[in-house]
Design an enzyme around this catalytic site. Structure first.
Site, PDB file in Angstrom:
ATOM      1  N   ASP A   1       0.906  -1.331  -0.113  1.00  0.00           N
ATOM      2  CA  ASP A   1      -0.014   0.093   0.057  1.00  0.00           C
ATOM      3  C   ASP A   1       0.799   1.191  -0.194  1.00  0.00           C
ATOM      4  OD1 ASP A   1       0.762  -0.355   2.772  1.00  0.00           O
ATOM      5  OD2 ASP A   1      -1.405   0.083   3.380  1.00  0.00           O
TER       6      ASP A   1
ATOM      7  N   ASP B   1      -5.546   0.001   5.707  1.00  0.00           N
ATOM      8  CA  ASP B   1      -6.421  -0.416   6.721  1.00  0.00           C
ATOM      9  C   ASP B   1      -7.437   0.672   6.861  1.00  0.00           C
ATOM     10  OD1 ASP B   1      -4.642  -2.431   6.886  1.00  0.00           O
ATOM     11  OD2 ASP B   1      -3.851  -1.620   8.832  1.00  0.00           O
TER      12      ASP B   1
ATOM     13  N   SER C   1      -6.998  -3.109  14.559  1.00  0.00           N
ATOM     14  CA  SER C   1      -7.881  -2.521  15.516  1.00  0.00           C
ATOM     15  C   SER C   1      -7.586  -0.821  15.620  1.00  0.00           C
ATOM     16  CB  SER C   1      -7.479  -2.985  17.054  1.00  0.00           C
ATOM     17  OG  SER C   1      -5.917  -3.098  17.275  1.00  0.00           O
TER      18      SER C   1
END
Ligand code: GAF
EC number: 2.7.1.6
Length: 395
Positions: free
Chosen positions: A38, A174, A129
């Site tokens: 990414d 993410d 998370s």
């Protein structure tokens, strides 16, 4: 209502003596293939999973932000809105502070909030998370103060907070999948243009996530080092990003690089090509090619990018030796511990779960945690005052 949402809401009502006006739910993710591509402008193929961070919030009329984390013994963090918020000594609070600072820096007109956050995305497991936390907060401000942010805007603010406030030089994967995911789909994201194509997962297959429960150490510094090595390779090759070269061209030019830097670059460049091949194979339900590409991806992370650890390699070997070419398995996420992802026929799930439970413990002394996950939608909010369900990004 999930138990995570119910707990966050009940805590908010107890502490702030009123129901929250808004509940925002942001998912974690698992990446099927495309690791460390990414931030090199490349391709990734994640899906959002049914583990979430929930933020319950109400607006304030002043500039105070009060946030309570139910994951950290109901610790409270309190600060004033500003373009220059001081860092906290609590790591979780720095994700909140970073995000709020970057919303302010983006020039948006906001006031303070009262907020409770609670999540069940396993922490430190490579399932995002942190991104789910960041996205739940940016999206809460977006909804409470009608900022009209797009999913890419939300993801970029969250990423800037993590890069500049927390200090991890992560890419965009993410945060973007936590905002724009679709139910039942994986997302092929071009991390240069941010264009996303939602692709169906194969029929009658399950996504099994196995947490090695190997504690990760020094992750941020090793992650940042890998990113710097990729940038060094791109500079030396005269590229603006490693996504701008094919593996064939790289093989002809790699001799100009230091051997370690060449290995790092080879992982990224070959991984990019694997993502595209994987998506093509998935469109034909060509499981044989998919499992081969997942195997090659894992080997590339282990040998060239050097981000696996013995416990993860052992898990992958155990699963691989049992499922053969019926399904694929590889480490998922940033590395140095965390989880492996297995794509396998649903009929095999119970059997492979019991094999992993017995063999992994014998080999490593660690007890794995195993979940079958489903691909869920990206961040969405519920407004209590208008009793309606506003679902972002659902077509
Ligand atoms: C972490 C990062 F946050 C992502 O941006 C990505 O680089 C990933 O590691 C590796 O693919 O999750």
């Amino acid at each position: 209502m999930s138990h995570v949402e119910a707990k966050a809401k009940a805590l908010f009502t107890e502490i702030f003596e009123n129901e929250p006006q808004l509940t925002t739910i942001a998912p974690g993710r698992v990446n099927l293939i495309g690791e460390h591509t990414d931030y090199n402008g490349g391709y990734v193929l994640p899906c959002a999973i049914n583990f979430h961070v929930v933020a319950c919030a109400s607006p304030r009329h002043d500039s105070k932000v009060r946030v309570i984390s139910a994951n950290h013994h109901n610790e409270i963090d309190e600060f004033q809105l500003s373009n220059n918020i001081a860092a906290s000594n609590k790591l979780w609070a720095n994700y909140v502070r970073g995000v709020v600072q970057h919303i302010s820096l983006s020039g948006h007109n906001i006031s303070g909030v009262d907020m409770v956050i609670y999540g069940n995305v396993p922490q430190g497991a490579g399932l995002s998370s942190s991104a789910a936390l960041e996205v739940s907060i940016v999206s809460s401000f977006d909804q409470l103060y009608s900022l009209h942010l797009s999913d890419t805007d939300i993801a970029l603010i969250a990423q800037q907070a993590e890069n500049q406030f927390v200090g991890c030089q992560c890419g965009i994967m993410d945060q973007l999948i936590s905002t724009n995911a679709k139910v039942g789909k994986a997302s092929l994201i071009d991390c240069q243009s941010m264009q996303t194509k939602h692709v169906s997962l194969p029929d009658n297959f399950s996504l099994l996530i196995v947490n090695s429960n190997k504690k990760r150490g020094l992750v941020e510094s090793k992650y940042n080092e890998r990113r710097a090595q990729c940038e060094q390779a791109a500079n030396k090759l005269g590229l603006s990003a490693l996504r701008d070269i094919s593996l064939a061209d790289f093989n002809r030019q790699q001799h100009i690089l230091d051997p370690i830097i060449a290995k790092r670059a080879r992982h990224v460049i070959s991984e990019n090509e694997r993502v595209i091949e994987f998506v093509e194979a998935m469109s034909h339900q060509d499981i044989h090619s998919m499992q081969r590409l997942m195997k090659q991806s894992h080997e590339s992370m282990r040998d060239d990018f050097e981000i696996t650890v013995p416990e993860i390699d052992s898990l992958v070997n155990i699963i691989k030796s049992e499922i053969g070419d019926k399904g694929g398995v590889r480490m998922t996420g940033g590395g140095f511990g965390g989880c492996v992802i297995t794509l396998l026929p649903t009929d095999y799930v119970d059997w492979i779960t019991s094999v992993i439970n017995s063999k992994y413990m014998t080999t490593t002394g660690l007890i794995p945690t195993i979940f079958v996950c489903s691909a869920v939608q990206g961040v969405h909010s519920k407004h209590s005052n208008i009793a309606s369900y506003t679902s972002r990004f659902v077509s």
